[in-house]
Design a protein around this motif. Structure first.
Motif, PDB file in Angstrom:
ATOM      1  N   ARG A 183      37.094  41.366  33.597  1.00 45.38           N
ATOM      2  CA  ARG A 183      37.350  42.089  34.836  1.00 45.38           C
ATOM      3  C   ARG A 183      38.720  41.653  35.365  1.00 45.38           C
ATOM      4  NH1 ARG A 183      34.130  44.400  38.957  1.00 45.38           N
ATOM      5  NH2 ARG A 183      35.094  44.304  41.024  1.00 45.38           N
ATOM      6  N   ARG A 204      42.134  42.972  38.191  1.00 48.01           N
ATOM      7  CA  ARG A 204      42.737  43.893  39.150  1.00 48.01           C
ATOM      8  C   ARG A 204      44.239  43.865  38.898  1.00 48.01           C
ATOM      9  NH1 ARG A 204      38.667  41.256  40.937  1.00 48.01           N
ATOM     10  NH2 ARG A 204      39.905  39.388  41.350  1.00 48.01           N
ATOM     11  N   LEU A 240      41.634  48.807  38.728  1.00 48.43           N
ATOM     12  CA  LEU A 240      40.575  47.905  38.271  1.00 48.43           C
ATOM     13  C   LEU A 240      40.260  48.167  36.798  1.00 48.43           C
ATOM     14  CD1 LEU A 240      38.378  45.779  39.024  1.00 48.43           C
ATOM     15  CD2 LEU A 240      36.891  47.719  39.571  1.00 48.43           C
ATOM     16  N   ASP A 288      36.362  36.699  34.637  1.00 50.08           N
ATOM     17  CA  ASP A 288      37.094  37.368  35.712  1.00 50.08           C
ATOM     18  C   ASP A 288      38.522  36.845  35.711  1.00 50.08           C
ATOM     19  OD1 ASP A 288      38.119  38.473  38.012  1.00 50.08           O
ATOM     20  OD2 ASP A 288      36.278  38.199  39.166  1.00 50.08           O
ATOM     21  N   SER A 291      43.573  38.844  39.910  1.00 49.10           N
ATOM     22  CA  SER A 291      44.667  39.819  40.030  1.00 49.10           C
ATOM     23  C   SER A 291      45.776  39.484  39.054  1.00 49.10           C
ATOM     24  CB  SER A 291      45.224  39.832  41.453  1.00 49.10           C
ATOM     25  OG  SER A 291      44.278  40.342  42.364  1.00 49.10           O
TER      26      SER A 291
END
Length: 278
Positions: A10, A12, A46, A82, A85
């Motif tokens: 994941r 951003r 995303l 994760d 960003s």
């Protein structure tokens, strides 16, 4: 530093100013260099991939107009991580204006044209009344511009010449009062430079015209707004727009050259309309 996340990687994707980069592509390779996944970001910037086998992976994020960014992901037994960003910098270090509408400010912009006279000197003219809108897209190459110029506002500093330029020999402003330009596409042309493809309508004739565009930067103004500055140039052939009038002087030299050099210095204000200054 990565943290565990169930359901794949994941991330951003953001600019340095915090804007999403929806056209970014995230590519993941394993330690053997084999591609494990390749996925495009959503409209919100995303990326969420399917679960991966535990191990260490290399993550590379690319996007048109941005320098690529590489990162390492450690996928746990849960199959995810994760990445937080991932920040992309503009290629060449230039940050484009934030996405959204921008309104051209005629008071701090100029639209001018230069024609050769008698093969010796140049005649400079400018249009005093014009306006337009720039739409900066999340994907810079999807941005667009529309502009309208009032032909009768031409000013060369000579009243008799201006009257002739407004006549049917040239701009024909009684029949075609407005000159319009609408972009149809944009392609990169170097650091902070683009070619804007579009259609110019002049004297009722529509022709494709490319603008050589340079982006000069963005900054705040004294009225609390945000401004972006651009410079663009192009050359037009008079005969392409049925401006065939000419007077031939001695030795076959034309009084007015066959081409016009157009120069645009533009300031645009962020938003749908210009601010009220009092």
């Amino acid at each position: 530093m990565t943290s565990t996340h169930t359901g794949g990687l994941r991330a951003r994707i953001r600019t340095k100013d915090g804007w999403a980069v929806p056209h970014a592509v995230l590519t993941v390779t394993d330690m053997a260099g084999q591609q494990a996944v390749r996925q495009e970001a959503t409209a919100e910037g995303l990326v969420v991939t399917d679960a991966l086998a535990p191990g260490t992976y290399t993550v590379i994020v690319t996007a048109v107009g941005y320098a690529p960014v590489a990162s390492t992901a450690i996928v746990t037994a849960a199959g995810g991580a994760d990445l937080g960003s991932l920040v992309l910098a503009r290629a060449g270090g230039v940050e484009l204006p934030p996405p959204g509408p921008w309104t051209i400010d005629p008071a701090h912009s100029s639209v001018s044209a230069v024609a050769q006279h008698l093969g010796l000197t140049s005649v400079h003219g400018r249009f005093k009344e014009f306006g337009g809108r720039i739409e900066v897209a999340e994907n810079p190459l999807a941005s667009s511009v529309e502009a309208v110029i009032e032909g009768a506002s031409i000013d060369t500093g000579n009243g008799m010449r201006d009257g002739h330029l407004r006549s049917a020999d040239f701009l024909d402003v009684d029949t075609h009062p407005k000159i319009t330009y609408r972009s149809t596409g944009i392609t990169p042309a170097g650091e902070a430079r683009w070619t804007v493809h579009g259609e110019l309508s002049l004297r009722g004739v529509a022709r494709p015209v490319d603008l050589d565009l340079s982006y000069l930067g963005t900054g705040p103004d004294p009225w609390g707004g945000l401004r972006a500055s651009f410079r663009a140039t192009t050359e037009l052939r008079r005969e392409d727009f049925a401006m065939n009038y000419n007077q031939v002087v001695q030795a076959g030299v034309a009084a007015i050259g066959a081409t016009l050099r157009v120069e645009l210095d533009i300031q645009a204000v962020q938003g749908e309309r210009l601010p009220s200054l009092g």
